[in-house]
Scaffold this active site. Sequence first.
Site, PDB file in Angstrom:
ATOM      1  N   ARG A 104      64.215  23.580 -10.066  1.00 30.15           N
ATOM      2  CA  ARG A 104      63.239  22.528  -9.836  1.00 30.15           C
ATOM      3  C   ARG A 104      63.150  21.656 -11.094  1.00 30.15           C
ATOM      4  O   ARG A 104      63.556  22.077 -12.170  1.00 30.15           O
ATOM      5  CB  ARG A 104      61.868  23.124  -9.517  1.00 30.15           C
ATOM      6  CG  ARG A 104      61.849  24.053  -8.310  1.00 30.15           C
ATOM      7  CD  ARG A 104      60.497  24.733  -8.187  1.00 30.15           C
ATOM      8  NE  ARG A 104      60.411  25.608  -7.034  1.00 30.15           N
ATOM      9  CZ  ARG A 104      60.769  26.896  -7.025  1.00 30.15           C
ATOM     10  NH1 ARG A 104      61.236  27.448  -8.144  1.00 30.15           N
ATOM     11  NH2 ARG A 104      60.661  27.627  -5.935  1.00 30.15           N
ATOM     12  N   ARG A 210      68.234  20.203  -5.188  1.00 30.00           N
ATOM     13  CA  ARG A 210      68.019  21.655  -5.072  1.00 30.00           C
ATOM     14  C   ARG A 210      68.403  22.128  -3.673  1.00 30.00           C
ATOM     15  O   ARG A 210      69.056  23.152  -3.502  1.00 30.00           O
ATOM     16  CB  ARG A 210      66.555  21.965  -5.385  1.00 30.00           C
ATOM     17  CG  ARG A 210      66.112  23.396  -5.110  1.00 30.00           C
ATOM     18  CD  ARG A 210      64.679  23.556  -5.592  1.00 30.00           C
ATOM     19  NE  ARG A 210      63.988  24.684  -4.993  1.00 30.00           N
ATOM     20  CZ  ARG A 210      64.015  25.923  -5.458  1.00 30.00           C
ATOM     21  NH1 ARG A 210      64.744  26.210  -6.512  1.00 30.00           N
ATOM     22  NH2 ARG A 210      63.323  26.887  -4.871  1.00 30.00           N
TER      23      ARG A 210
END
Length: 277
Positions: A104, A210
């Site tokens: 993240r 991601r």
Amino acid sequence: MTELLDLPLIAITPPVVRSWYAKALLGKGGKTSIGQSYRFLRAVMNSAKRDGAIMINPCQIPGAGTDKAKERGIATPGQIVDLVEAITPRYRAAVLLAAWCGLRRGEVCGLRTADVDLVDGVVWVRKNRVELLESPKKYDKDPKTDAGRRPVSVPPHVMPYLRDHMKEWAGRDRFFIGKDGQPMRGNAVYQAFVRARVKVGVDVSYHDLRHTGQTLAASAGATLADLKKRLGHASAAASLRYLHAVEGRDKEVADQLSKLAAHGNAAKLPKTIIVKH
């Protein structure tokens, strides 16, 4: 929901809830806010039922309040290359760690130099960098769960970029620092990525990177347990979203089926095919 506020709990019956919900859908409110209101009402009524104040929860409308997860975009490996080439070199490692390691933005900005093992090809996620929109305060905090604190193996093709970053732009303590020598701001990464995205013409967000990397990991043969560990998810449910079909995967499966037919031996099949029930 104002028409329900003054009613006693026992007066909020299934017909009353259905009537309110139907009127709300015909009004000017958005479906998202109506769904949020319905979920709030359902939670209140569940609590009232547990306390014995009512016998049944009157919120019984099928599908009402369902919060569907947004389908996130997926960049191709070629588009990731284009983004890396287009972005300011200082931020290249940030793109690659998100795209291929599933970090993240806060985890990227929270990396310490000591967390990046260039010998074994592992990045250790130990902290998450927090930047509050309502204040200038910035700080590091522990991951929300123990699963969030994790080692992530770095794909070999990414390692040269991490070595370059360590040599050219990493700080003594922080792996990502700004030009002022201070910890890298998440917004700086975001703005640099947006500029690169516009140049390349790819419609994905930084967080979609991601999603991209883990979807590709799933297509490469990662199991649910692998993804759960790699993403730092505490539950398997969050990782399941990545085990969906990837464009081109069906053709690969078909090719492998032909190889099976030719060999007549299931043991000849590669271990990268995931069987989903």
